[in-house]
Design a protein around this motif. Structure first.
Motif, PDB file in Angstrom:
ATOM      1  N   ASN A  37       0.854  -1.198   0.000  1.00 54.70           N
ATOM      2  CA  ASN A  37       0.000   0.000   0.000  1.00 54.70           C
ATOM      3  C   ASN A  37       0.887   1.244   0.000  1.00 54.70           C
ATOM      4  O   ASN A  37       0.882   2.026   0.970  1.00 54.70           O
ATOM      5  CB  ASN A  37      -0.906   0.034   1.246  1.00 54.70           C
ATOM      6  CG  ASN A  37      -2.086  -0.890   1.120  1.00 54.70           C
ATOM      7  OD1 ASN A  37      -2.595  -1.118   0.024  1.00 54.70           O
ATOM      8  ND2 ASN A  37      -2.527  -1.436   2.237  1.00 54.70           N
ATOM      9  N   PRO A  38       1.652   1.467  -1.063  1.00 56.07           N
ATOM     10  CA  PRO A  38       2.568   2.619  -1.041  1.00 56.07           C
ATOM     11  C   PRO A  38       1.832   3.949  -0.889  1.00 56.07           C
ATOM     12  O   PRO A  38       2.411   4.926  -0.398  1.00 56.07           O
ATOM     13  CB  PRO A  38       3.294   2.528  -2.396  1.00 56.07           C
ATOM     14  CG  PRO A  38       2.404   1.705  -3.264  1.00 56.07           C
ATOM     15  CD  PRO A  38       1.698   0.755  -2.356  1.00 56.07           C
ATOM     16  N   GLY A 217      -0.645  -5.103  -5.693  1.00 61.94           N
ATOM     17  CA  GLY A 217      -0.463  -3.715  -5.256  1.00 61.94           C
ATOM     18  C   GLY A 217       0.771  -3.056  -5.845  1.00 61.94           C
ATOM     19  O   GLY A 217       0.966  -1.857  -5.685  1.00 61.94           O
ATOM     20  N   MET A 218       1.603  -3.860  -6.549  1.00 65.32           N
ATOM     21  CA  MET A 218       2.852  -3.268  -7.061  1.00 65.32           C
ATOM     22  C   MET A 218       2.579  -2.251  -8.184  1.00 65.32           C
ATOM     23  O   MET A 218       3.362  -1.332  -8.394  1.00 65.32           O
ATOM     24  CB  MET A 218       3.804  -4.366  -7.543  1.00 65.32           C
ATOM     25  CG  MET A 218       4.299  -5.262  -6.418  1.00 65.32           C
ATOM     26  SD  MET A 218       5.146  -4.341  -5.103  1.00 65.32           S
ATOM     27  CE  MET A 218       4.444  -5.032  -3.620  1.00 65.32           C
ATOM     28  N   ALA A 219       1.440  -2.436  -8.891  1.00 66.09           N
ATOM     29  CA  ALA A 219       1.099  -1.476  -9.955  1.00 66.09           C
ATOM     30  C   ALA A 219       0.902  -0.076  -9.387  1.00 66.09           C
ATOM     31  O   ALA A 219       1.059   0.931 -10.094  1.00 66.09           O
ATOM     32  CB  ALA A 219      -0.169  -1.931 -10.673  1.00 66.09           C
ATOM     33  N   LYS A 220       0.592  -0.018  -8.090  1.00 65.31           N
ATOM     34  CA  LYS A 220       0.342   1.292  -7.481  1.00 65.31           C
ATOM     35  C   LYS A 220       1.617   2.148  -7.449  1.00 65.31           C
ATOM     36  O   LYS A 220       1.545   3.367  -7.471  1.00 65.31           O
ATOM     37  CB  LYS A 220      -0.202   1.108  -6.062  1.00 65.31           C
ATOM     38  CG  LYS A 220      -1.592   0.482  -6.031  1.00 65.31           C
ATOM     39  CD  LYS A 220      -2.216   0.646  -4.664  1.00 65.31           C
ATOM     40  CE  LYS A 220      -2.414  -0.671  -3.982  1.00 65.31           C
ATOM     41  NZ  LYS A 220      -2.988  -0.557  -2.647  1.00 65.31           N
ATOM     42  N   TYR A 221       2.784   1.492  -7.407  1.00 66.39           N
ATOM     43  CA  TYR A 221       4.043   2.248  -7.431  1.00 66.39           C
ATOM     44  C   TYR A 221       4.153   3.027  -8.742  1.00 66.39           C
ATOM     45  O   TYR A 221       4.562   4.182  -8.770  1.00 66.39           O
ATOM     46  CB  TYR A 221       5.240   1.312  -7.270  1.00 66.39           C
ATOM     47  CG  TYR A 221       5.477   0.855  -5.840  1.00 66.39           C
ATOM     48  CD1 TYR A 221       6.356   1.521  -5.006  1.00 66.39           C
ATOM     49  CD2 TYR A 221       4.790  -0.244  -5.337  1.00 66.39           C
ATOM     50  CE1 TYR A 221       6.570   1.113  -3.701  1.00 66.39           C
ATOM     51  CE2 TYR A 221       4.993  -0.665  -4.037  1.00 66.39           C
ATOM     52  CZ  TYR A 221       5.887   0.007  -3.216  1.00 66.39           C
ATOM     53  OH  TYR A 221       6.087  -0.398  -1.926  1.00 66.39           O
ATOM     54  N   GLY A 225       4.341   6.988  -9.599  1.00 67.61           N
ATOM     55  CA  GLY A 225       5.612   7.424 -10.176  1.00 67.61           C
ATOM     56  C   GLY A 225       6.799   7.107  -9.299  1.00 67.61           C
ATOM     57  O   GLY A 225       7.787   7.845  -9.276  1.00 67.61           O
ATOM     58  N   ARG A 226       6.705   6.004  -8.533  1.00 66.22           N
ATOM     59  CA  ARG A 226       7.810   5.630  -7.630  1.00 66.22           C
ATOM     60  C   ARG A 226       8.428   4.310  -8.072  1.00 66.22           C
ATOM     61  O   ARG A 226       7.735   3.439  -8.591  1.00 66.22           O
ATOM     62  CB  ARG A 226       7.289   5.424  -6.210  1.00 66.22           C
ATOM     63  CG  ARG A 226       6.843   6.690  -5.565  1.00 66.22           C
ATOM     64  CD  ARG A 226       6.701   6.462  -4.066  1.00 66.22           C
ATOM     65  NE  ARG A 226       5.604   7.251  -3.559  1.00 66.22           N
ATOM     66  CZ  ARG A 226       4.889   6.943  -2.499  1.00 66.22           C
ATOM     67  NH1 ARG A 226       5.148   5.852  -1.811  1.00 66.22           N
ATOM     68  NH2 ARG A 226       3.922   7.727  -2.111  1.00 66.22           N
ATOM     69  N   PRO A 227       9.740   4.147  -7.827  1.00 70.22           N
ATOM     70  CA  PRO A 227      10.385   2.874  -8.163  1.00 70.22           C
ATOM     71  C   PRO A 227       9.924   1.773  -7.205  1.00 70.22           C
ATOM     72  O   PRO A 227       9.496   2.058  -6.086  1.00 70.22           O
ATOM     73  CB  PRO A 227      11.876   3.158  -7.943  1.00 70.22           C
ATOM     74  CG  PRO A 227      11.918   4.312  -7.006  1.00 70.22           C
ATOM     75  CD  PRO A 227      10.653   5.102  -7.209  1.00 70.22           C
ATOM     76  N   VAL A 228      10.006   0.531  -7.664  1.00 68.98           N
ATOM     77  CA  VAL A 228       9.562  -0.573  -6.824  1.00 68.98           C
ATOM     78  C   VAL A 228      10.592  -1.692  -6.854  1.00 68.98           C
ATOM     79  O   VAL A 228      11.235  -1.919  -7.878  1.00 68.98           O
ATOM     80  CB  VAL A 228       8.178  -1.087  -7.289  1.00 68.98           C
ATOM     81  CG1 VAL A 228       8.197  -1.581  -8.720  1.00 68.98           C
ATOM     82  CG2 VAL A 228       7.644  -2.177  -6.365  1.00 68.98           C
ATOM     83  N   ASN A 229      10.757  -2.367  -5.718  1.00 73.68           N
ATOM     84  CA  ASN A 229      11.594  -3.563  -5.645  1.00 73.68           C
ATOM     85  C   ASN A 229      10.700  -4.791  -5.634  1.00 73.68           C
ATOM     86  O   ASN A 229       9.715  -4.811  -4.891  1.00 73.68           O
ATOM     87  CB  ASN A 229      12.414  -3.567  -4.349  1.00 73.68           C
ATOM     88  CG  ASN A 229      13.736  -2.871  -4.545  1.00 73.68           C
ATOM     89  OD1 ASN A 229      14.067  -2.460  -5.657  1.00 73.68           O
ATOM     90  ND2 ASN A 229      14.483  -2.725  -3.473  1.00 73.68           N
ATOM     91  N   ILE A 230      11.041  -5.784  -6.405  1.00 72.64           N
ATOM     92  CA  ILE A 230      10.251  -7.018  -6.395  1.00 72.64           C
ATOM     93  C   ILE A 230      11.105  -8.115  -5.757  1.00 72.64           C
ATOM     94  O   ILE A 230      12.274  -8.287  -6.106  1.00 72.64           O
ATOM     95  CB  ILE A 230       9.847  -7.429  -7.836  1.00 72.64           C
ATOM     96  CG1 ILE A 230       9.032  -6.318  -8.509  1.00 72.64           C
ATOM     97  CG2 ILE A 230       9.074  -8.752  -7.817  1.00 72.64           C
ATOM     98  CD1 ILE A 230       7.632  -6.126  -8.000  1.00 72.64           C
ATOM     99  N   PHE A 231      10.516  -8.852  -4.833  1.00 70.00           N
ATOM    100  CA  PHE A 231      11.205  -9.957  -4.152  1.00 70.00           C
ATOM    101  C   PHE A 231      10.624 -11.283  -4.630  1.00 70.00           C
ATOM    102  O   PHE A 231       9.608 -11.312  -5.334  1.00 70.00           O
ATOM    103  CB  PHE A 231      11.017  -9.815  -2.630  1.00 70.00           C
ATOM    104  CG  PHE A 231      11.621  -8.560  -2.073  1.00 70.00           C
ATOM    105  CD1 PHE A 231      12.950  -8.526  -1.687  1.00 70.00           C
ATOM    106  CD2 PHE A 231      10.867  -7.395  -1.957  1.00 70.00           C
ATOM    107  CE1 PHE A 231      13.525  -7.367  -1.182  1.00 70.00           C
ATOM    108  CE2 PHE A 231      11.429  -6.231  -1.456  1.00 70.00           C
ATOM    109  CZ  PHE A 231      12.759  -6.216  -1.069  1.00 70.00           C
ATOM    110  N   ASP A 232      11.271 -12.383  -4.208  1.00 71.41           N
ATOM    111  CA  ASP A 232      10.733 -13.704  -4.529  1.00 71.41           C
ATOM    112  C   ASP A 232       9.495 -13.975  -3.678  1.00 71.41           C
ATOM    113  O   ASP A 232       9.433 -13.569  -2.515  1.00 71.41           O
ATOM    114  CB  ASP A 232      11.772 -14.794  -4.226  1.00 71.41           C
ATOM    115  CG  ASP A 232      12.944 -14.708  -5.178  1.00 71.41           C
ATOM    116  OD1 ASP A 232      12.773 -14.147  -6.286  1.00 71.41           O
ATOM    117  OD2 ASP A 232      14.038 -15.187  -4.806  1.00 71.41           O
TER     118      ASP A 232
END
Ligand code: SF4
Length: 257
Positions: A37-38, A217-221, A225-232
């Protein structure tokens, strides 16, 4: 300052017992890299730009009366289901003290169960004061190692652990929530040291809920307009292994709310 709210969810079944209304307060002192929930992080409204270019402002003010009106719409359902209200975020206990105390005491007067979903980073007196009204806490513990906590949430865990001890002193009901991010906090050593800390500090944990990392929820980044880190994403085997370890310390362990 009157808090901003970015979501108000009726008929929620994952934020404590029964059917609940969950209120999401905007603003959080942490910046967890996996946060789904960024839009909850800043204490002020912000604009999300959708795929089609349309814009949506996130965050609005409510008065305590307005919140109570929303909450009381489902009062009968709380009674029938053993539910109530969960205050979530962002971080609810980092919001305006007068507003939160007013809301909590109004709910208490109506005998509505209140759960507080917290990351543990807020003034200790907010925990002590809220415990007079709250029925239980959904307490997120991300890392027992302060270096890892600082690196991946951008904040120390000292206050998180201190507030957990404060709640224990207040005889609060603590339902622990552990986010599982493979390679960061899921090794046997990580889990063992967390359990040993809890036991050695006599924290009375009523229930442990494991929250496997996910990418919803990652699409919300992008929309912010913010960068996102994706984990396993943790495998079922990994989650089961963590669960087995925790069950050596606590009986009541579930996965995913
Ligand atoms: S504590 Fe929760 S709301 Fe705050 S940044 Fe971390 S995941 Fe997001």
């Amino acid at each position: 300052m009157r808090p901003y709210i970015f979501n108000l969810q009726h008929f929620s079944t994952h934020d404590g017992p029964g059917v609940r209304t969950t209120i999401f307060f905007k603003g959080c002192p942490l910046r967890c890299e996996w946060c789904h929930n960024p839009e909850s992080q800043l204490f002020t409204p912000e604009v999300m730009t959708n795929e089609d270019g349309s814009e949506q402002t996130v965050g609005s003010h409510y008065t305590v009366d307005e919140l109570m009106d929303e909450i009381l719409k489902d009062e009968l359902i709380y009674d029938q289901s053993g539910g109530g209200v969960t205050l979530s975020g962002g971080e609810v206990l980092a919001q305006d003290r007068g507003f939160i105390t007013d809301l909590l005491s109004r709910l208490y007067e109506r005998e509505i169960s209140v759960g507080i979903d917290t990351c543990g980073v807020a003034p200790t007196r907010m925990f002590e004061e809220s415990s007079q009204y709250a029925d239980f806490y959904l307490y997120d513990l991300k890392f027992i190692d302060d270096g890892m906590h600082r690196r991946y949430t951008k904040g120390s865990n000292h206050l998180v652990l201190r507030n957990l001890e404060a709640l224990a002193r207040c005889d609060a009901r603590i339902l622990l929530r552990l986010i599982l991010v493979p390679g960061l906090n899921t090794d046997d050593d990580d889990i063992e040291s967390t359990m040993l800390w809890l036991k050695s500090h006599r924290i009375p944990i009523e229930h442990v809920d494991l929250l496997p990392y996910h990418t919803y929820g990652m699409a919300k980044y992008r929309k912010l307009g913010r960068p996102v880190n994706i984990f396993d994403i943790p495998s079922d085997d990994l989650v089961q292994r963590v669960r087995n370890t925790i069950e050596r310390y606590y009986e009541d362990v579930t996965v995913g709310g």
